[in-house]
Design an enzyme around this catalytic site. Structure first.
Site, PDB file in Angstrom:
ATOM      1  N   ASN A 128      19.583 -44.019 110.778  1.00 15.45           N
ATOM      2  CA  ASN A 128      20.293 -45.262 111.088  1.00 15.45           C
ATOM      3  C   ASN A 128      19.561 -45.909 112.265  1.00 15.45           C
ATOM      4  OD1 ASN A 128      22.584 -47.034 110.480  1.00 15.45           O
ATOM      5  ND2 ASN A 128      23.360 -46.454 112.497  1.00 15.45           N
TER       6      ASN A 128
ATOM      7  N   ARG B 102      20.036 -58.197 106.842  1.00  9.23           N
ATOM      8  CA  ARG B 102      19.953 -56.887 107.463  1.00  9.23           C
ATOM      9  C   ARG B 102      21.041 -56.010 106.862  1.00  9.23           C
ATOM     10  NH1 ARG B 102      19.112 -58.458 113.868  1.00  9.23           N
ATOM     11  NH2 ARG B 102      18.783 -60.665 113.569  1.00  9.23           N
ATOM     12  N   GLY B 103      20.855 -54.714 107.028  1.00  9.32           N
ATOM     13  CA  GLY B 103      21.814 -53.770 106.479  1.00  9.32           C
ATOM     14  C   GLY B 103      21.345 -53.288 105.125  1.00  9.32           C
TER      15      GLY B 103
ATOM     16  N   ASP C 188      20.945 -46.077 106.822  1.00 10.58           N
ATOM     17  CA  ASP C 188      19.888 -46.716 106.046  1.00 10.58           C
ATOM     18  C   ASP C 188      19.288 -45.770 105.015  1.00 10.58           C
ATOM     19  OD1 ASP C 188      18.973 -49.586 107.233  1.00 10.58           O
ATOM     20  OD2 ASP C 188      19.891 -48.338 108.773  1.00 10.58           O
TER      21      ASP C 188
ATOM     22  N   GLN D 115      21.558 -55.955 117.245  1.00 10.62           N
ATOM     23  CA  GLN D 115      22.454 -56.143 116.103  1.00 10.62           C
ATOM     24  C   GLN D 115      23.912 -55.939 116.472  1.00 10.62           C
ATOM     25  OE1 GLN D 115      19.326 -54.402 115.645  1.00 10.62           O
ATOM     26  NE2 GLN D 115      19.018 -54.218 113.456  1.00 10.62           N
TER      27      GLN D 115
ATOM     28  N   ARG E 146      10.524 -53.272 103.783  1.00 16.02           N
ATOM     29  CA  ARG E 146      11.175 -52.423 104.788  1.00 16.02           C
ATOM     30  C   ARG E 146      11.100 -50.982 104.279  1.00 16.02           C
ATOM     31  NH1 ARG E 146      15.019 -54.770 108.133  1.00 16.02           N
ATOM     32  NH2 ARG E 146      14.713 -52.883 109.383  1.00 16.02           N
TER      33      ARG E 146
END
Length: 365
Positions: free
Chosen positions: A254, A56-57, A244, A204, A93
């Site tokens: 985000n 993630r991230g 993001d 998260q 994604r």
């Protein structure tokens, strides 16, 4: 196929490293209850890791995608195989622009390389992306530290930072983006305390709390809706979040719930900062309305996971299985609510971020 591993990650990047012709990742879907590692050996493994949020991230997603290309070329380095790998990874994604940035960079690098040499060139470029992200994290930390130093009101009193989602070393190849100034503050001897928003529905924030607890940094986990109350009570000095995707005008996508933090910060006259590498800036995206927002499975809201009383992983249904659900993974914070974007080259006004990214890339804005 993906195979679990209990081997510790000792590389400079604790979340991802290359091991021969495979990649080892920290499986974040098992955190904060279990620390386990998974080996990626194929393109399908890398795509699943990104799609299922084992990684993630935005920066870490980009690096994983780069390694996914290298994995894909292990047995076939033809133009067709390169195109297939790009197409497969690009759909995993939709919102995190670092994914597309990394794939574009891999494509440019490998297009002019003979197929016989592509395999090693792909590994080399993926390694470079990982190293450069770690360097960017360190620079973001130093520029963010200057902001925290300016907020230090009295000796011994910690600077209270509120964050949302996870933008620490779990989400990057270094010390993180939003948390990089926190780590820099600790190294500099500046007391700091982090308010950690839980960040439902994927929680998260629990990863942020796990990370900070592991690293011995004072922090407090809060319900998402407690943030505005803390601000009103004078218990928050600033908000720092990751990103993001940042549009050319500074509008920032985000994790969903970020915009609420920005609105509350503005209402209470508190600075709201975004921390991100310049690879997160999408200059082809004119504003926030043009940012694609990922819609995720409704069961992420209908169910909640954790450990039962016996310490076993379990899911609890908190809504009927046929409940209608809207589950956007991200929201967009308007540039007007952002007091500055902390980049590896300094703190930039949100509305100038597109111009800055263009000047450093050699392109006109």
């Amino acid at each position: 196929m993906q195979t679990p591993s209990n081997a510790p990650v000792t590389d400079t990047c604790p979340t991802l490293r290359r091991e021969g012709d495979s990649v080892l990742i920290l499986d974040q879907t098992r955190l904060p209850h279990e620390e386990a590692f998974v080996r990626l050996a194929t393109l399908a493994d890398a795509a699943l890791a990104i799609r299922s949020m084992q990684v993630r991230g935005a920066p870490l997603i980009g690096a994983t995608a780069a390694y996914g290309v290298a994995l894909a070329l292990a047995s076939d380095a033809s133009d067709a195989a390169l195109a297939d790998a790009d197409a497969c990874l690009r759909t995993t994604r939709p919102t995190a622009v670092n994914l597309h940035w990394a794939l574009d960079r891999m494509g440019r690098k490998l297009a002019s390389v003979a197929p016989a040499d592509r395999r090693e060139a792909a590994w080399g470029e993926a390694d470079a992306i990982r190293r450069e992200d770690a360097d960017a994290n360190a620079a973001i930390g130093q520029h963010g530290l200057a902001l925290l130093n300016a907020l230090a009101a009295e000796p011994g009193r910690p600077v209270h930072v509120l964050t949302h989602c996870n933008a620490g070393w779990l989400a990057t190849c270094g010390h993180g983006t939003a948390l990089a100034p926190v780590y820099a503050a600790r190294a500099a001897g500046l007391p700091v305390h982090v308010w950690v928003s839980e960040t439902r529905p994927r929680n998260q924030g629990l990863l942020t709390a796990w990370e900070l607890r592991r690293d011995g940094i004072p922090h407090t986990l809060i319900a998402d809706n407690a943030a505005a109350w803390l601000m009103a009570e004078g218990r928050v000095d600033c908000v720092i979040v990751g990103a993001d995707r940042i549009a050319a005008n500074g509008d920032t996508a985000n994790k969903v719930g970020t915009c609420l933090k920005a609105l509350a910060a503005r209402a209470h006259a508190l600075p709201f900062y975004v921390a991100a590498p310049l690879s997160t800036v999408d200059r082809s995206c004119p504003n926030g309305r043009a940012i694609p927002i990922e819609a995720r499975d409704g069961d992420e809201i209908r169910r909640i996971g954790g450990l039962d009383d016996n310490g076993r992983p379990a899911f609890v249904h908190i809504a009927p299985p046929d409940s209608p659900v809207c589950n956007p993974a991200f929201d967009v914070t308007p540039a007007a609510l952002i007091d500055g974007i902390v980049t590896p080259v300094g703190v930039c006004a949100a509305h100038d971020i597109g111009r800055l990214a263009g000047s450093l890339s050699g392109d006109s804005p």
